[in-house]
Design an enzyme around this catalytic site. Structure first.
Site, PDB file in Angstrom:
ATOM      1  N   SER A 102      -7.367 -14.463 -43.362  1.00  0.00           N
ATOM      2  CA  SER A 102      -6.183 -13.649 -43.627  1.00  0.00           C
ATOM      3  C   SER A 102      -6.197 -12.341 -42.847  1.00  0.00           C
ATOM      4  CB  SER A 102      -6.065 -13.411 -45.140  1.00  0.00           C
ATOM      5  OG  SER A 102      -4.826 -12.855 -45.477  1.00  0.00           O
ATOM      6  N   ASP A 239       0.360 -10.533 -41.229  1.00  0.00           N
ATOM      7  CA  ASP A 239      -1.096 -10.500 -41.128  1.00  0.00           C
ATOM      8  C   ASP A 239      -1.562 -11.731 -40.359  1.00  0.00           C
ATOM      9  OD1 ASP A 239      -0.525 -12.355 -43.115  1.00  0.00           O
ATOM     10  OD2 ASP A 239      -2.285 -11.869 -44.305  1.00  0.00           O
ATOM     11  N   ASP A 241      -2.828 -14.701 -40.890  1.00  0.00           N
ATOM     12  CA  ASP A 241      -2.398 -16.073 -41.200  1.00  0.00           C
ATOM     13  C   ASP A 241      -0.944 -16.137 -41.641  1.00  0.00           C
ATOM     14  OD1 ASP A 241      -2.830 -14.867 -43.678  1.00  0.00           O
ATOM     15  OD2 ASP A 241      -3.602 -16.681 -44.606  1.00  0.00           O
ATOM     16  N   ASP A 243       0.769 -15.081 -44.171  1.00  0.00           N
ATOM     17  CA  ASP A 243       1.222 -15.333 -45.539  1.00  0.00           C
ATOM     18  C   ASP A 243       1.734 -14.052 -46.194  1.00  0.00           C
ATOM     19  OD1 ASP A 243      -1.217 -14.068 -45.968  1.00  0.00           O
ATOM     20  OD2 ASP A 243      -1.963 -15.536 -47.411  1.00  0.00           O
TER      21      ASP A 243
END
Length: 446
Positions: A102, A239, A241, A243
Protein backbone atom coordinates in the site's frame (compact mmCIF):
# COMPACT_ATOMS: atom_id res chain seq x y z
CA UNK A 1 -4.01 -18.19 19.45
CA UNK A 2 -3.26 -14.70 18.16
CA UNK A 3 -2.21 -14.42 14.54
CA UNK A 4 1.51 -13.92 13.89
CA UNK A 5 1.40 -13.30 10.15
CA UNK A 6 -1.93 -11.72 9.21
CA UNK A 7 -2.71 -8.20 10.35
CA UNK A 8 -5.73 -6.05 9.54
CA UNK A 9 -4.56 -5.81 5.94
CA UNK A 10 -2.99 -9.18 5.16
CA UNK A 11 0.67 -10.12 5.63
CA UNK A 12 3.18 -7.29 5.45
CA UNK A 13 6.89 -6.82 6.02
CA UNK A 14 10.26 -6.12 4.42
CA UNK A 15 10.56 -8.00 1.13
CA UNK A 16 12.99 -10.90 1.43
CA UNK A 17 12.73 -11.06 5.23
CA UNK A 18 10.31 -13.11 7.31
CA UNK A 19 7.37 -13.23 6.77
CA UNK A 20 8.09 -12.25 3.17
CA UNK A 21 11.06 -14.54 2.68
CA UNK A 22 10.93 -17.06 -0.17
CA UNK A 23 10.03 -20.07 1.98
CA UNK A 24 7.14 -18.35 3.77
CA UNK A 25 5.73 -16.80 0.60
CA UNK A 26 5.90 -20.15 -1.18
CA UNK A 27 4.21 -21.83 1.81
CA UNK A 28 1.54 -19.15 1.73
CA UNK A 29 0.68 -20.05 -1.87
CA UNK A 30 0.48 -23.74 -1.02
CA UNK A 31 -1.60 -23.13 2.11
CA UNK A 32 -4.01 -20.84 0.26
CA UNK A 33 -4.52 -23.45 -2.45
CA UNK A 34 -5.11 -26.17 0.14
CA UNK A 35 -7.70 -24.01 1.95
CA UNK A 36 -9.55 -23.41 -1.32
CA UNK A 37 -9.39 -27.05 -2.40
CA UNK A 38 -10.72 -28.11 1.01
CA UNK A 39 -13.95 -26.33 0.05
CA UNK A 40 -14.09 -28.23 -3.25
CA UNK A 41 -13.22 -25.17 -5.34
CA UNK A 42 -10.85 -25.96 -8.23
CA UNK A 43 -10.99 -22.61 -10.03
CA UNK A 44 -7.91 -20.51 -10.80
CA UNK A 45 -6.32 -18.09 -8.35
CA UNK A 46 -5.67 -14.55 -9.57
CA UNK A 47 -2.44 -12.73 -8.71
CA UNK A 48 -1.74 -9.01 -9.15
CA UNK A 49 0.98 -6.65 -7.91
CA UNK A 50 1.87 -2.99 -7.60
CA UNK A 51 5.09 -1.51 -8.99
CA UNK A 52 7.61 -2.53 -6.30
CA UNK A 53 10.74 -4.26 -7.58
CA UNK A 54 10.00 -7.23 -5.32
CA UNK A 55 6.55 -7.81 -6.81
CA UNK A 56 7.51 -10.18 -9.66
CA UNK A 57 9.61 -12.57 -7.59
CA UNK A 58 6.99 -12.68 -4.84
CA UNK A 59 4.33 -13.41 -7.46
CA UNK A 60 6.47 -16.24 -8.79
CA UNK A 61 6.86 -17.71 -5.32
CA UNK A 62 3.13 -17.48 -4.52
CA UNK A 63 2.31 -19.07 -7.88
CA UNK A 64 4.90 -21.78 -7.31
CA UNK A 65 3.30 -22.69 -4.00
CA UNK A 66 -0.16 -22.79 -5.58
CA UNK A 67 1.03 -24.96 -8.45
CA UNK A 68 2.78 -27.34 -6.05
CA UNK A 69 -0.68 -28.19 -4.75
CA UNK A 70 -2.15 -28.66 -8.21
CA UNK A 71 -3.69 -25.20 -8.44
CA UNK A 72 -3.79 -22.94 -11.49
CA UNK A 73 -2.83 -19.27 -11.59
CA UNK A 74 -3.68 -16.24 -13.74
CA UNK A 75 -1.32 -13.26 -13.49
CA UNK A 76 -2.60 -9.71 -14.03
CA UNK A 77 0.81 -8.06 -13.65
CA UNK A 78 0.61 -4.47 -12.35
CA UNK A 79 -2.93 -3.72 -11.24
CA UNK A 80 -4.58 -2.01 -8.27
CA UNK A 81 -5.76 -3.75 -5.11
CA UNK A 82 -9.43 -2.95 -5.84
CA UNK A 83 -8.80 -4.18 -9.37
CA UNK A 84 -7.85 -7.59 -7.99
CA UNK A 85 -10.93 -7.55 -5.73
CA UNK A 86 -13.24 -6.73 -8.67
CA UNK A 87 -11.68 -9.25 -11.06
CA UNK A 88 -11.82 -11.98 -8.41
CA UNK A 89 -15.54 -11.55 -7.77
CA UNK A 90 -16.52 -11.01 -11.40
CA UNK A 91 -14.27 -13.60 -13.02
CA UNK A 92 -13.64 -17.35 -12.86
CA UNK A 93 -11.44 -17.14 -9.79
CA UNK A 94 -11.59 -18.92 -6.45
CA UNK A 95 -9.48 -16.23 -4.81
CA UNK A 96 -7.30 -13.22 -5.58
CA UNK A 97 -3.91 -12.30 -4.16
CA UNK A 98 -2.63 -8.72 -4.29
CA UNK A 99 1.08 -8.20 -3.74
CA UNK A 100 1.44 -4.74 -2.22
CA UNK A 101 2.36 -2.83 0.91
CA UNK A 102 0.00 0.00 0.00
CA UNK A 103 1.47 3.33 1.14
CA UNK A 104 4.70 1.86 2.59
CA UNK A 105 8.14 2.48 0.97
CA UNK A 106 9.40 0.19 -1.79
CA UNK A 107 11.45 -2.01 0.56
CA UNK A 108 8.22 -3.36 2.06
CA UNK A 109 5.66 -5.59 0.43
CA UNK A 110 2.64 -7.62 1.43
CA UNK A 111 0.05 -10.26 0.58
CA UNK A 112 -3.64 -9.38 0.60
CA UNK A 113 -6.18 -12.12 -0.10
CA UNK A 114 -9.72 -11.81 -1.45
CA UNK A 115 -12.24 -14.61 -1.64
CA UNK A 116 -14.42 -15.11 -4.72
CA UNK A 117 -16.93 -12.76 -3.11
CA UNK A 118 -14.40 -9.94 -3.46
CA UNK A 119 -14.24 -9.59 0.32
CA UNK A 120 -11.05 -10.00 2.31
CA UNK A 121 -10.87 -13.38 4.01
CA UNK A 122 -12.55 -13.72 7.42
CA UNK A 123 -10.29 -14.17 10.43
CA UNK A 124 -10.99 -17.91 10.78
CA UNK A 125 -9.81 -18.61 7.22
CA UNK A 126 -6.67 -16.56 7.80
CA UNK A 127 -6.07 -18.61 10.96
CA UNK A 128 -6.30 -21.86 8.98
CA UNK A 129 -3.89 -20.63 6.31
CA UNK A 130 -1.46 -19.31 8.90
CA UNK A 131 -1.34 -22.62 10.77
CA UNK A 132 -0.54 -24.49 7.58
CA UNK A 133 2.15 -21.99 6.61
CA UNK A 134 4.00 -22.75 9.83
CA UNK A 135 3.52 -26.50 9.35
CA UNK A 136 4.98 -26.29 5.85
CA UNK A 137 7.89 -24.17 7.05
CA UNK A 138 8.68 -26.72 9.76
CA UNK A 139 9.20 -29.32 7.00
CA UNK A 140 11.81 -27.10 5.31
CA UNK A 141 10.01 -27.17 1.96
CA UNK A 142 12.12 -26.03 -1.00
CA UNK A 143 10.60 -22.98 -2.73
CA UNK A 144 10.27 -23.42 -6.48
CA UNK A 145 9.03 -20.26 -8.18
CA UNK A 146 6.72 -20.42 -11.19
CA UNK A 147 7.31 -18.58 -14.43
CA UNK A 148 4.40 -16.24 -15.08
CA UNK A 149 3.04 -14.54 -18.19
CA UNK A 150 0.84 -11.45 -17.85
CA UNK A 151 -2.76 -11.67 -19.05
CA UNK A 152 -3.19 -8.21 -20.56
CA UNK A 153 -6.97 -8.49 -20.82
CA UNK A 154 -7.53 -8.38 -17.07
CA UNK A 155 -6.77 -4.73 -16.39
CA UNK A 156 -8.79 -3.78 -19.49
CA UNK A 157 -11.79 -5.57 -18.01
CA UNK A 158 -11.35 -3.62 -14.78
CA UNK A 159 -11.08 -0.24 -16.54
CA UNK A 160 -14.19 -0.98 -18.59
CA UNK A 161 -16.07 -1.72 -15.38
CA UNK A 162 -14.95 1.51 -13.70
CA UNK A 163 -16.03 3.56 -16.69
CA UNK A 164 -19.46 1.89 -16.56
CA UNK A 165 -20.11 3.09 -12.99
CA UNK A 166 -20.82 6.67 -14.06
CA UNK A 167 -22.93 8.15 -16.85
CA UNK A 168 -20.95 11.38 -16.57
CA UNK A 169 -18.53 12.74 -19.13
CA UNK A 170 -15.70 15.02 -18.06
CA UNK A 171 -15.31 16.97 -21.29
CA UNK A 172 -13.90 20.40 -20.52
CA UNK A 173 -12.81 19.39 -17.01
CA UNK A 174 -9.15 19.95 -16.18
CA UNK A 175 -7.73 17.48 -13.68
CA UNK A 176 -4.32 16.79 -12.16
CA UNK A 177 -3.63 13.17 -11.21
CA UNK A 178 -0.74 12.08 -8.97
CA UNK A 179 -0.29 8.33 -9.44
CA UNK A 180 2.31 7.91 -6.70
CA UNK A 181 4.50 5.93 -9.13
CA UNK A 182 2.26 3.03 -8.22
CA UNK A 183 -0.37 0.72 -9.61
CA UNK A 184 -2.52 3.53 -11.04
CA UNK A 185 0.33 4.99 -13.12
CA UNK A 186 -0.99 3.75 -16.46
CA UNK A 187 -4.60 3.00 -15.57
CA UNK A 188 -5.80 6.29 -14.02
CA UNK A 189 -4.70 8.68 -16.80
CA UNK A 190 -6.22 6.36 -19.41
CA UNK A 191 -9.51 6.12 -17.53
CA UNK A 192 -10.06 9.86 -17.12
CA UNK A 193 -8.91 10.69 -20.62
CA UNK A 194 -11.33 8.09 -21.96
CA UNK A 195 -14.12 10.01 -20.22
CA UNK A 196 -13.09 13.29 -21.79
CA UNK A 197 -11.04 15.00 -19.08
CA UNK A 198 -7.95 17.07 -19.85
CA UNK A 199 -5.40 15.39 -17.61
CA UNK A 200 -2.02 16.50 -16.30
CA UNK A 201 -0.21 13.49 -14.88
CA UNK A 202 2.29 13.52 -12.01
CA UNK A 203 4.50 10.70 -10.72
CA UNK A 204 3.54 8.00 -13.23
CA UNK A 205 7.01 6.69 -14.05
CA UNK A 206 7.55 3.76 -11.68
CA UNK A 207 11.03 2.26 -11.54
CA UNK A 208 10.46 -0.30 -8.77
CA UNK A 209 11.89 1.93 -6.06
CA UNK A 210 10.04 5.24 -6.32
CA UNK A 211 6.55 4.08 -5.32
CA UNK A 212 5.08 6.54 -2.77
CA UNK A 213 8.40 8.42 -2.74
CA UNK A 214 7.47 12.03 -1.86
CA UNK A 215 4.34 11.67 -3.96
CA UNK A 216 0.90 10.13 -3.95
CA UNK A 217 -1.81 10.23 -1.30
CA UNK A 218 0.58 10.70 1.64
CA UNK A 219 2.57 13.55 0.05
CA UNK A 220 0.20 15.90 -1.69
CA UNK A 221 2.15 19.17 -1.64
CA UNK A 222 3.23 18.62 -5.26
CA UNK A 223 -0.34 17.92 -6.31
CA UNK A 224 -1.59 21.05 -4.58
CA UNK A 225 1.02 23.22 -6.30
CA UNK A 226 0.20 21.68 -9.68
CA UNK A 227 -3.57 22.10 -9.29
CA UNK A 228 -3.18 25.79 -8.56
CA UNK A 229 -0.52 26.36 -11.24
CA UNK A 230 -2.66 24.64 -13.88
CA UNK A 231 -5.83 26.38 -12.66
CA UNK A 232 -7.35 22.92 -12.68
CA UNK A 233 -10.87 22.04 -11.57
CA UNK A 234 -9.36 19.63 -9.07
CA UNK A 235 -6.73 17.03 -8.43
CA UNK A 236 -6.46 13.56 -6.94
CA UNK A 237 -3.55 11.57 -5.53
CA UNK A 238 -3.48 7.79 -5.16
CA UNK A 239 -1.33 5.64 -2.91
CA UNK A 240 0.83 2.80 -4.21
CA UNK A 241 -1.93 0.24 -4.72
CA UNK A 242 -4.62 2.87 -5.46
CA UNK A 243 -7.09 1.76 -2.83
CA UNK A 244 -7.12 5.25 -1.35
CA UNK A 245 -7.34 8.74 -2.78
CA UNK A 246 -6.89 12.27 -1.45
CA UNK A 247 -8.21 15.28 -3.36
CA UNK A 248 -7.25 18.91 -3.85
CA UNK A 249 -9.89 21.51 -4.76
CA UNK A 250 -9.24 24.18 -7.37
CA UNK A 251 -8.63 26.62 -4.51
CA UNK A 252 -5.85 24.43 -3.13
CA UNK A 253 -8.00 23.10 -0.27
CA UNK A 254 -7.14 19.52 0.72
CA UNK A 255 -10.11 17.15 0.69
CA UNK A 256 -9.44 13.98 2.69
CA UNK A 257 -11.51 10.84 3.17
CA UNK A 258 -13.77 12.45 5.77
CA UNK A 259 -14.64 15.33 3.46
CA UNK A 260 -15.28 12.89 0.59
CA UNK A 261 -17.66 10.92 2.82
CA UNK A 262 -19.60 14.12 3.55
CA UNK A 263 -19.87 15.09 -0.12
CA UNK A 264 -20.86 11.58 -1.17
CA UNK A 265 -23.38 11.22 1.67
CA UNK A 266 -25.08 14.48 0.66
CA UNK A 267 -25.34 13.28 -2.95
CA UNK A 268 -26.67 9.85 -1.98
CA UNK A 269 -29.20 11.37 0.41
CA UNK A 270 -30.41 13.79 -2.27
CA UNK A 271 -30.93 10.81 -4.60
CA UNK A 272 -32.77 8.83 -1.90
CA UNK A 273 -30.01 6.22 -1.85
CA UNK A 274 -28.52 6.67 1.64
CA UNK A 275 -30.15 3.71 3.37
CA UNK A 276 -30.93 4.49 6.99
CA UNK A 277 -29.19 7.85 6.65
CA UNK A 278 -26.06 6.07 7.86
CA UNK A 279 -22.38 6.51 7.02
CA UNK A 280 -19.75 4.13 8.44
CA UNK A 281 -16.25 5.32 9.37
CA UNK A 282 -13.55 4.45 11.88
CA UNK A 283 -12.76 5.80 15.31
CA UNK A 284 -10.16 8.05 13.66
CA UNK A 285 -12.61 10.06 11.55
CA UNK A 286 -12.80 13.67 12.64
CA UNK A 287 -15.56 14.79 14.97
CA UNK A 288 -16.33 17.51 12.46
CA UNK A 289 -17.66 14.88 10.05
CA UNK A 290 -19.97 13.49 12.70
CA UNK A 291 -21.31 16.95 13.53
CA UNK A 292 -21.80 17.92 9.87
CA UNK A 293 -23.75 14.73 9.17
CA UNK A 294 -25.89 15.23 12.27
CA UNK A 295 -26.83 18.75 11.18
CA UNK A 296 -28.19 17.32 7.93
CA UNK A 297 -30.14 14.45 9.47
CA UNK A 298 -27.53 11.73 8.94
CA UNK A 299 -25.52 9.74 11.43
CA UNK A 300 -22.00 8.35 11.67
CA UNK A 301 -21.31 4.80 12.89
CA UNK A 302 -17.73 4.16 13.99
CA UNK A 303 -15.64 0.97 13.77
CA UNK A 304 -12.08 -0.03 14.72
CA UNK A 305 -9.33 1.16 12.36
CA UNK A 306 -9.22 -0.78 9.09
CA UNK A 307 -11.35 -0.75 5.95
CA UNK A 308 -12.05 -4.45 6.56
CA UNK A 309 -14.01 -3.51 9.68
CA UNK A 310 -15.73 -0.61 7.94
CA UNK A 311 -16.98 -2.95 5.23
CA UNK A 312 -18.17 -5.57 7.72
CA UNK A 313 -20.27 -2.92 9.49
CA UNK A 314 -21.58 -1.57 6.18
CA UNK A 315 -22.78 -5.04 5.22
CA UNK A 316 -24.31 -5.61 8.65
CA UNK A 317 -26.29 -2.36 8.50
CA UNK A 318 -26.96 -2.26 4.78
CA UNK A 319 -25.11 1.07 4.59
CA UNK A 320 -24.10 2.13 1.06
CA UNK A 321 -21.18 4.37 2.06
CA UNK A 322 -18.22 4.07 4.39
CA UNK A 323 -14.54 4.77 4.65
CA UNK A 324 -11.55 6.16 6.46
CA UNK A 325 -10.05 9.60 6.91
CA UNK A 326 -6.93 8.31 5.13
CA UNK A 327 -8.82 8.10 1.84
CA UNK A 328 -10.20 4.56 1.74
CA UNK A 329 -13.80 5.12 0.63
CA UNK A 330 -16.19 2.26 -0.12
CA UNK A 331 -19.18 2.66 -2.41
CA UNK A 332 -20.88 -0.64 -1.69
CA UNK A 333 -23.06 -0.47 -4.80
CA UNK A 334 -19.92 -0.81 -6.90
CA UNK A 335 -17.10 -2.31 -4.84
CA UNK A 336 -16.16 -4.55 -1.93
CA UNK A 337 -13.12 -2.55 -0.93
CA UNK A 338 -11.77 0.98 -0.96
CA UNK A 339 -11.02 2.01 -4.55
CA UNK A 340 -9.19 5.26 -5.23
CA UNK A 341 -10.03 5.45 -8.94
CA UNK A 342 -13.68 4.60 -8.34
CA UNK A 343 -13.84 7.24 -5.61
CA UNK A 344 -12.34 9.83 -7.96
CA UNK A 345 -14.90 8.93 -10.62
CA UNK A 346 -17.76 9.33 -8.15
CA UNK A 347 -16.44 12.59 -6.66
CA UNK A 348 -15.85 14.26 -10.02
CA UNK A 349 -19.19 12.93 -11.28
CA UNK A 350 -20.94 14.54 -8.29
CA UNK A 351 -19.11 17.79 -9.02
CA UNK A 352 -20.02 17.69 -12.71
CA UNK A 353 -23.68 16.95 -12.00
CA UNK A 354 -23.92 19.66 -9.33
CA UNK A 355 -22.01 22.21 -11.40
CA UNK A 356 -19.87 22.82 -8.34
CA UNK A 357 -16.27 22.46 -7.22
CA UNK A 358 -14.88 20.45 -4.33
CA UNK A 359 -14.96 23.54 -2.10
CA UNK A 360 -18.73 23.83 -2.49
CA UNK A 361 -19.32 20.08 -2.17
CA UNK A 362 -17.55 20.00 1.20
CA UNK A 363 -18.80 23.29 2.59
CA UNK A 364 -19.90 23.25 6.22
CA UNK A 365 -17.26 20.70 7.21
CA UNK A 366 -15.42 22.19 10.18
CA UNK A 367 -12.34 20.12 10.96
CA UNK A 368 -11.93 19.87 14.72
CA UNK A 369 -8.36 20.15 16.06
CA UNK A 370 -7.04 16.63 16.62
CA UNK A 371 -3.93 15.50 18.48
CA UNK A 372 -2.46 11.99 18.37
CA UNK A 373 0.39 10.85 20.62
CA UNK A 374 2.05 7.42 20.82
CA UNK A 375 3.60 6.31 24.11
CA UNK A 376 5.88 3.28 24.35
CA UNK A 377 4.71 1.05 27.20
CA UNK A 378 6.18 -1.89 29.11
CA UNK A 379 2.82 -3.65 29.42
CA UNK A 380 -0.70 -3.41 28.04
CA UNK A 381 -3.00 -3.20 31.02
CA UNK A 382 -6.70 -2.38 31.03
CA UNK A 383 -6.80 1.39 31.50
CA UNK A 384 -9.65 1.22 34.00
CA UNK A 385 -7.23 -0.72 36.22
CA UNK A 386 -4.76 2.19 36.18
CA UNK A 387 -6.42 4.82 38.41
CA UNK A 388 -4.19 7.74 37.47
CA UNK A 389 -4.89 7.25 33.75
CA UNK A 390 -8.60 6.61 34.25
CA UNK A 391 -8.87 9.82 36.31
CA UNK A 392 -7.28 11.97 33.59
CA UNK A 393 -9.56 10.50 30.92
CA UNK A 394 -12.65 11.06 33.08
CA UNK A 395 -11.56 14.60 33.92
CA UNK A 396 -11.08 15.47 30.25
CA UNK A 397 -14.44 13.96 29.29
CA UNK A 398 -16.18 15.99 32.00
CA UNK A 399 -14.52 19.23 30.88
CA UNK A 400 -15.41 18.52 27.23
CA UNK A 401 -19.05 18.03 28.29
CA UNK A 402 -19.83 16.29 25.01
CA UNK A 403 -18.09 18.86 22.81
CA UNK A 404 -15.01 16.71 22.15
CA UNK A 405 -13.82 13.14 21.84
CA UNK A 406 -11.14 11.06 23.55
CA UNK A 407 -9.80 7.75 22.29
CA UNK A 408 -7.10 5.83 24.17
CA UNK A 409 -6.12 2.40 22.88
CA UNK A 410 -3.18 0.05 22.63
CA UNK A 411 -1.57 -0.76 19.29
CA UNK A 412 -2.32 -4.27 18.06
CA UNK A 413 1.20 -4.76 16.67
CA UNK A 414 3.57 -2.61 18.75
CA UNK A 415 4.16 -1.89 22.48
CA UNK A 416 2.43 1.47 22.17
CA UNK A 417 -0.49 3.26 23.76
CA UNK A 418 -2.20 5.68 21.37
CA UNK A 419 -3.90 8.79 22.74
CA UNK A 420 -6.17 10.73 20.38
CA UNK A 421 -8.05 13.82 21.54
CA UNK A 422 -10.13 16.18 19.43
CA UNK A 423 -12.37 19.11 20.21
CA UNK A 424 -13.29 22.65 19.20
CA UNK A 425 -10.36 24.34 20.98
CA UNK A 426 -6.74 23.46 20.06
CA UNK A 427 -5.24 24.58 23.38
CA UNK A 428 -7.73 22.44 25.30
CA UNK A 429 -7.06 19.47 23.02
CA UNK A 430 -3.30 19.72 23.50
CA UNK A 431 -3.70 20.12 27.26
CA UNK A 432 -5.90 17.02 27.62
CA UNK A 433 -3.62 14.99 25.36
CA UNK A 434 -0.52 15.90 27.37
CA UNK A 435 -2.17 15.09 30.71
CA UNK A 436 -3.38 11.66 29.60
CA UNK A 437 -0.10 10.83 27.86
CA UNK A 438 1.93 11.85 30.93
CA UNK A 439 -0.23 9.67 33.17
CA UNK A 440 0.37 6.68 30.88
CA UNK A 441 4.14 7.34 30.81
CA UNK A 442 4.23 7.56 34.58
CA UNK A 443 2.22 4.37 35.20
CA UNK A 444 3.00 2.13 32.19
CA UNK A 445 5.89 3.74 30.31
CA UNK A 446 8.78 1.62 29.08
Amino acid sequence: MGKELFGTDGIRGAAGEFPLDSQTVYAFGAALCDAIRANGDRREILIGADTRESGPWIAGMVAGGIQSRGGAVRYAGVVTTPGVAYLTRSGPFAAGVMISASHNPFQDNGLKVFGHSGFKLPDEEEDTIEREIFQLRSRNIEPRPATLAIDGNLDRTYLDYLASTTPARFDGMRLVIDCGNGAASRLAPELFRRLGAEVKVLCAEPNGRNINLNCGALHIDGLRVAVMAERADGGVAFDGDADRSIFVAGSGKIVDGDAVLLAAARALKADGKLEGGTVVATVMSNLGLEKALEREGMRLIRTPVGDKYVLEEMVRRGAPLGGEQSGHVIFRQYATTGDGMLTALQVFSIARRAGAGLDELTSGFEVYPQKLVNIRVREKKALKEVPAVAREIQRAEEEFAGAGRILVRFSGTEPLARVMVEGPDLEQVENFTARIANAIRSELGA
